[in-house]
Design an enzyme around this catalytic site. Structure first.
Site, PDB file in Angstrom:
ATOM      1  N   CYS A 118       0.812  -1.225   0.000  1.00 20.78           N
ATOM      2  CA  CYS A 118       0.000   0.000   0.000  1.00 20.78           C
ATOM      3  C   CYS A 118       0.841   1.270   0.000  1.00 20.78           C
ATOM      4  O   CYS A 118       0.322   2.354  -0.262  1.00 20.78           O
ATOM      5  CB  CYS A 118      -0.938  -0.010   1.197  1.00 20.78           C
ATOM      6  SG  CYS A 118      -1.975  -1.466   1.204  1.00 20.78           S
ATOM      7  N   HIS A 258      -3.771   6.855   2.476  1.00 26.36           N
ATOM      8  CA  HIS A 258      -4.085   5.520   1.961  1.00 26.36           C
ATOM      9  C   HIS A 258      -5.476   5.122   2.467  1.00 26.36           C
ATOM     10  O   HIS A 258      -5.802   5.345   3.642  1.00 26.36           O
ATOM     11  CB  HIS A 258      -3.036   4.520   2.437  1.00 26.36           C
ATOM     12  CG  HIS A 258      -3.381   3.109   2.097  1.00 26.36           C
ATOM     13  ND1 HIS A 258      -3.718   2.719   0.816  1.00 26.36           N
ATOM     14  CD2 HIS A 258      -3.474   1.995   2.864  1.00 26.36           C
ATOM     15  CE1 HIS A 258      -3.988   1.431   0.816  1.00 26.36           C
ATOM     16  NE2 HIS A 258      -3.852   0.961   2.036  1.00 26.36           N
ATOM     17  N   ASN A 288     -10.133  -0.599  -0.783  1.00 20.16           N
ATOM     18  CA  ASN A 288      -8.677  -0.470  -0.706  1.00 20.16           C
ATOM     19  C   ASN A 288      -8.071  -1.023  -2.001  1.00 20.16           C
ATOM     20  O   ASN A 288      -8.061  -2.236  -2.216  1.00 20.16           O
ATOM     21  CB  ASN A 288      -8.186  -1.255   0.516  1.00 20.16           C
ATOM     22  CG  ASN A 288      -6.691  -1.161   0.721  1.00 20.16           C
ATOM     23  OD1 ASN A 288      -5.957  -0.733  -0.156  1.00 20.16           O
ATOM     24  ND2 ASN A 288      -6.237  -1.571   1.892  1.00 20.16           N
TER      25      ASN A 288
HETATM   26  O1  UT7 Z   1      -4.028  -1.563   3.350  1.00 20.23           O
HETATM   27  C1  UT7 Z   1      -3.026  -2.254   3.997  1.00 20.23           C
HETATM   28  C2  UT7 Z   1      -3.093  -2.097   5.441  1.00 20.23           C
HETATM   29  N1  UT7 Z   1      -4.281  -2.698   5.959  1.00 20.23           N
HETATM   30  C3  UT7 Z   1      -4.934  -2.098   6.924  1.00 20.23           C
HETATM   31  O2  UT7 Z   1      -4.579  -1.014   7.306  1.00 20.23           O
HETATM   32  C4  UT7 Z   1      -6.098  -2.825   7.532  1.00 20.23           C
HETATM   33  C5  UT7 Z   1      -6.036  -2.735   9.019  1.00 20.23           C
HETATM   34  N2  UT7 Z   1      -7.080  -3.478   9.682  1.00 20.23           N
HETATM   35  C6  UT7 Z   1      -8.387  -3.152   9.627  1.00 20.23           C
HETATM   36  O3  UT7 Z   1      -8.761  -2.248   8.918  1.00 20.23           O
HETATM   37  C7  UT7 Z   1      -9.356  -3.886  10.507  1.00 20.23           C
HETATM   38  O4  UT7 Z   1      -8.634  -4.682  11.420  1.00 20.23           O
HETATM   39  C8  UT7 Z   1     -10.364  -4.782   9.744  1.00 20.23           C
HETATM   40  C9  UT7 Z   1     -11.343  -3.929   8.960  1.00 20.23           C
HETATM   41  C10 UT7 Z   1      -9.614  -5.704   8.779  1.00 20.23           C
HETATM   42  C11 UT7 Z   1     -11.156  -5.623  10.713  1.00 20.23           C
HETATM   43  O5  UT7 Z   1     -11.824  -4.776  11.644  1.00 20.23           O
HETATM   44  P1  UT7 Z   1     -11.710  -5.056  13.217  1.00 20.23           P
HETATM   45  O6  UT7 Z   1     -12.545  -4.049  13.877  1.00 20.23           O
HETATM   46  O7  UT7 Z   1     -10.253  -5.076  13.561  1.00 20.23           O
HETATM   47  O8  UT7 Z   1     -12.361  -6.464  13.348  1.00 20.23           O
HETATM   48  P2  UT7 Z   1     -11.745  -7.788  13.979  1.00 20.23           P
HETATM   49  O9  UT7 Z   1     -10.739  -8.392  13.047  1.00 20.23           O
HETATM   50  O10 UT7 Z   1     -11.333  -7.520  15.384  1.00 20.23           O
HETATM   51  O11 UT7 Z   1     -13.010  -8.706  14.015  1.00 20.23           O
HETATM   52  C12 UT7 Z   1     -14.110  -8.427  14.881  1.00 20.23           C
HETATM   53  C13 UT7 Z   1     -15.177  -9.467  14.658  1.00 20.23           C
HETATM   54  C14 UT7 Z   1     -14.655 -10.901  14.673  1.00 20.23           C
HETATM   55  O12 UT7 Z   1     -15.648 -11.721  15.248  1.00 20.23           O
HETATM   56  P3  UT7 Z   1     -15.528 -12.192  16.774  1.00 20.23           P
HETATM   57  O13 UT7 Z   1     -14.230 -12.948  16.863  1.00 20.23           O
HETATM   58  O14 UT7 Z   1     -15.520 -10.925  17.576  1.00 20.23           O
HETATM   59  O15 UT7 Z   1     -16.736 -13.039  16.960  1.00 20.23           O
HETATM   60  C15 UT7 Z   1     -14.525 -11.248  13.222  1.00 20.23           C
HETATM   61  O16 UT7 Z   1     -14.630 -12.633  12.962  1.00 20.23           O
HETATM   62  O17 UT7 Z   1     -15.741  -9.273  13.339  1.00 20.23           O
HETATM   63  C16 UT7 Z   1     -15.707 -10.507  12.625  1.00 20.23           C
HETATM   64  N3  UT7 Z   1     -15.546 -10.218  11.215  1.00 20.23           N
HETATM   65  C17 UT7 Z   1     -16.583  -9.975  10.406  1.00 20.23           C
HETATM   66  N4  UT7 Z   1     -17.916  -9.939  10.641  1.00 20.23           N
HETATM   67  C18 UT7 Z   1     -18.715  -9.641   9.603  1.00 20.23           C
HETATM   68  C19 UT7 Z   1     -14.397 -10.112  10.509  1.00 20.23           C
HETATM   69  N5  UT7 Z   1     -14.687  -9.803   9.231  1.00 20.23           N
HETATM   70  C20 UT7 Z   1     -16.032  -9.719   9.147  1.00 20.23           C
HETATM   71  C21 UT7 Z   1     -16.921  -9.418   8.106  1.00 20.23           C
HETATM   72  N6  UT7 Z   1     -18.240  -9.378   8.369  1.00 20.23           N
HETATM   73  N7  UT7 Z   1     -16.492  -9.139   6.854  1.00 20.23           N
END
Ligand code: UT7
Length: 335
Positions: A118, A258, A288
């Site tokens: 990125c 980004h 993204n």
């Molecule tokens: O571009 C390159 C650099 N990349 C980034 O900067 C991305 C950085 N990371 C992020 O933007 C975020 O971490 C994400 C958007 C990828 C994820 O958001 P989050 O708030 O960190 O969610 P999480 O990974 O902590 O997941 C929370 C919950 C989990 O369920 P449990 O374990 O709490 O039951 C996940 O399984 O959300 C669940 N989950 C989803 N639920 C519905 C993960 N993906 C999804 C989804 N739909 N698509």
């Protein structure tokens, strides 16, 4: 009196977005997700997907470059160098830059690809600007683009909702008017390698039946780890480039961040002391696009920009890679 310093001005911007849209509703039919989760956690509503299997990143990059050169009124033969930032090259080799050179008919240009996920476009901007500052070249095309849909696992809800396809290009030209790429910082930290990567397909794990069966040719991300590092990395880099140039919030016309996550963008803006009207955000429409996000923002806001506007570009991505650039805009009378 000393001669005025030569810098690299952005003199035109081009963009290419494939016409097909993948909405949050479409994703609800593919994986266990929902529109509310995607919007609230990322800010994304839809992304563009390059559906045509005969086309890939070099096609999008060439289209963006063509638009950019046409706007600048510069012939392909007048381009000295082509830098293509991408992690989805058409082939492992030769580079996408070679393919773009040929498609454009840029007979005099050399070039190569930059692999920095990125942060690739930012790295390319720094590299191209230094070529111009050194007096080596007068015109460098810097392109950032990715066909992320080609390496996304549409059974993995943690990644497939985030990424989209697209490319943008800028033309850098030598100037002595005080505008252009004025400063930049860039970093890597390879300890983050497996927090965001595509494990197979390189020389460590070439494609085999086993790597394909194990789905190792797709992007995998430890979202929480990347999120934490991205929030501090992008904000620290933006603050560093501002502080060392004596810039404060009101001096900045736009943060060009980004587009990975609206919450990371908000944290960076807060750290810079700027308000929402000073931030370019188009993540809702494109998701993204990896190396494409920054030039796609510049393309969307081009008509609004004025000569002398201070822009701070900032990115964080796989590697880890990150950085920030102070760009003083070189044309336009905006709104
Ligand atoms: O571009 C390159 C650099 N990349 C980034 O900067 C991305 C950085 N990371 C992020 O933007 C975020 O971490 C994400 C958007 C990828 C994820 O958001 P989050 O708030 O960190 O969610 P999480 O990974 O902590 O997941 C929370 C919950 C989990 O369920 P449990 O374990 O709490 O039951 C996940 O399984 O959300 C669940 N989950 C989803 N639920 C519905 C993960 N993906 C999804 C989804 N739909 N698509």
């Amino acid at each position: 009196m000393a001669d005025p310093k030569t810098t690299a001005a952005v003199t035109a911007v081009g963009a290419y977005l494939p016409p097909d849209r993948l909405t949050n509703a479409d994703l609800e039919a593919l994986v266990d997700t929902n529109d509310e989760w995607i919007r609230s956690r990322t800010g994304i509503e839809e992304r563009r997907i390059l559906r045509d299997p005969t086309k890939a990143t070099s096609f999008m990059a060439t289209e963006a470059a063509r638009e950019c050169l046409a706007k600048a009124g510069v012939a392909p033969d007048d381009v000295d160098c082509i830098l293509v930032a991408t992690i989805t090259p058409d082939h492992v080799f030769p580079s996408t830059a070679c393919l773009v050179q040929h498609k454009l008919g840029a007979q005099r240009a050399w070039g190569y690809d930059i692999s920095a996920a990125c942060s690739g476009f930012l790295y390319g901007l720094t590299t191209g600007a230094k070529m111009i500052e050194a007096g080596m070249h007068r015109r460098v095309l810097v392109i950032g683009g990715d066909a992320m849909s080609r390496i996304i696992d549409y059974t993995d809800r943690t990644t497939c909702v985030i990424f989209g396809d697209g490319a943008g290009a800028v033309l850098l030209e030598a100037t002595t008017d005080g505008t252009g790429v004025l400063d930049s910082v860039q970093y890597v930290d390879g300890s983050g390698v497996d927090a965001l990567w595509m494990e197979a397909g390189g020389s460590l794990h070439p494609a085999t039946r086993e790597t394909v069966d194990a789905r190792l040719h797709y992007v995998r991300q430890d979202g929480k780890t990347v999120f934490k590092r991205a929030v501090t990395g992008m904000a620290d880099a933006a603050a560093e480039v501002m502080e060392r140039n004596g810039l404060s919030g009101p001096d900045i016309r736009y943060l060009v961040p980004h587009q990975a996550n609206l919450r990371i963008i908000d944290a960076t803006a807060r750290r810079m002391g700027i308000g929402p009207d000073q931030v370019m955000v188009n993540i809702a429409r494109y998701g993204n696009t990896t190396a494409g996000t920054l030039p796609l923002c510049l393309a969307d806001w081009e008509a609004d920009l004025r000569t002398g506007d201070n822009l701070v570009l900032a990115a964080f991505g796989g590697g880890f890679t990150w950085g920030a650039t102070w760009l003083k805009w070189s044309y336009g009378s905006g709104q």
